[in-house]
Scaffold this motif. Structure first.
Motif, PDB file in Angstrom:
ATOM      1  N   ALA A 168     -27.943 130.977 -19.077  1.00 36.31           N
ATOM      2  CA  ALA A 168     -27.444 130.243 -20.245  1.00 36.31           C
ATOM      3  C   ALA A 168     -27.723 128.756 -20.054  1.00 36.31           C
ATOM      4  O   ALA A 168     -27.467 128.204 -18.978  1.00 36.31           O
ATOM      5  N   LEU A 184     -25.516 125.288 -26.784  1.00 37.46           N
ATOM      6  CA  LEU A 184     -25.526 126.376 -25.806  1.00 37.46           C
ATOM      7  C   LEU A 184     -26.580 127.368 -26.246  1.00 37.46           C
ATOM      8  O   LEU A 184     -26.543 127.857 -27.382  1.00 37.46           O
ATOM      9  N   THR A 186     -28.556 131.029 -25.303  1.00 36.66           N
ATOM     10  CA  THR A 186     -28.649 132.253 -24.511  1.00 36.66           C
ATOM     11  C   THR A 186     -29.796 133.084 -25.061  1.00 36.66           C
ATOM     12  O   THR A 186     -30.176 132.959 -26.238  1.00 36.66           O
ATOM     13  N   ILE A 207     -22.755 123.424 -17.197  1.00 38.01           N
ATOM     14  CA  ILE A 207     -22.215 124.738 -17.531  1.00 38.01           C
ATOM     15  C   ILE A 207     -21.988 125.498 -16.231  1.00 38.01           C
ATOM     16  O   ILE A 207     -22.805 125.415 -15.301  1.00 38.01           O
ATOM     17  N   THR A 211     -19.208 130.239 -18.313  1.00 35.66           N
ATOM     18  CA  THR A 211     -19.667 129.695 -19.596  1.00 35.66           C
ATOM     19  C   THR A 211     -18.716 128.630 -20.112  1.00 35.66           C
ATOM     20  O   THR A 211     -18.490 128.489 -21.318  1.00 35.66           O
TER      21      THR A 211
END
Length: 326
Positions: A168, A184, A186, A207, A211
């Motif tokens: 991530a 963010l 992913t 991070i 998360t």
């Protein structure tokens, strides 16, 4: 929104020296106490360094050019940053087991790696082909540089600042109105806008593997899936920014205080925010200002914090704080 500026139980604050020049700054530290960063050398060049307690500060020489940076180090001792290639370009690199790998670009002539996780995955930013724009990238596997895009579509910029062990990625991306916002990313969901504190721009800088995301939006913030973006306050001054978070939830960064320095400017101090919500002033080498860039994982109740501080002569020096948690 200020918080009590208590004094952290600092076991030590250690100056890491320079490579012969006037300035050095530490950017990252691992559990073993290895620190990387940048230092001016005796010729005024900016050079990547590795510091270890037994060897001191060493020029990494990751690429063949003049100026280099070291921005992150993982638990295996792999180091990432950027450097001149010797041909007018500046490329991201990964230094692993003594070998330096040029990571290339997204088509432009410039890239820089800002983070590497335990799996050796690298995140950073690169100019894209035939454009001045920078885009965030992730290298999930050797030889594969993935363009993470932006929040505003074509013609907008993004920069990746950190990656956790699940791949991530967090950073800054421009929205369709060109407002910088924390993101963010992913593999499953792509790039997500994490919002901001009010109307301020925002940037995500760290991070962890839970998360939890930290960064700055006028004030330091913590973002979680459950609570969203939360203001962490300051050490009494107007602004603050959170730069890193470990898996315990310890957060480090920099904050203005209520004091002024000899020039009449706000004093800025490195801080550690512990999981109980206390924001602790980490102090300095004897000067007025300091900043914390990164924190290691817990090692038997001890964490290590990398950053820089002014000394009594106002010179900027890379430092390592060692803190025993309560």
């Amino acid at each position: 929104m200020g918080q009590q500026a208590a004094r952290a139980p600092v076991v030590s604050i250690h100056e890491l020296g320079t490579l012969g020049g006037a300035v050095s700054q530490a950017k990252a530290v691992n559990r073993a106490g290895q620190v990387v960063g940048t230092s001016r050398d005796g010729q005024g060049r900016t050079r990547a360094f590795l510091w270890q307690e037994d060897l001191g500060i060493v020029d990494l020489k990751p690429l063949t050019g003049v100026n280099t940076s070291a921005n992150d180090i993982n638990e295996s001792g792999e180091i990432t940053g950027g450097g001149d290639t010797g041909f007018g370009d500046f490329h991201a690199y990964l230094l692993s087991e003594g070998t330096s790998f040029d990571l290339g670009t997204l088509g432009g002539n410039e890239s820089e790696a800002l983070a590497v996780n335990r799996r050796g995955q690298v995140a950073g930013h690169s100019r894209i082909a035939e454009a001045v724009l920078k885009h965030a990238f992730l290298i999930p596997d050797p030889g594969l540089m993935v363009d993470l895009g932006s929040l505003g579509g074509a013609g907008t910029t993004s920069i990746a600042h950190d990656v956790n062990d699940e791949g991530a990625v967090v950073g800054l991306a421009e929205t369709s109105t060109r407002q910088p916002h924390a993101f963010l990313w992913t593999a499953a969901d792509g790039m997500r806008d994490l919002g901001a504190l009010g109307a301020a721009p925002s940037i995500a800088l760290g991070i962890n593997n839970r998360t939890e995301v930290v960064g700055g939006s006028g004030h330091a913030f913590l973002w979680t899936e459950r609570a969203g973006i939360v203001d962490l306050g300051t050490l009494g001054g107007r602004t603050s920014c959170a730069n890193d978070v470990n898996d315990l939830g310890c957060i480090v960064g920099v904050s203005q205080t209520a004091e002024s320095d000899r020039r009449g400017l706000p004093v800025t101090r490195a801080f550690l925010r512990t999981p109980d919500g206390s924001m602790l002033d980490l102090g300095t080498l004897g000067g007025e200002h300091s900043s914390a860039a990164a924190i290691s994982e817990d090692d038997g109740g001890v964490v290590r914090i990398a950053g820089h501080s002014h000394d009594a002569a106002a010179a900027v020096r890379a430092v390592l704080w060692t803190v025993r948690l309560g």
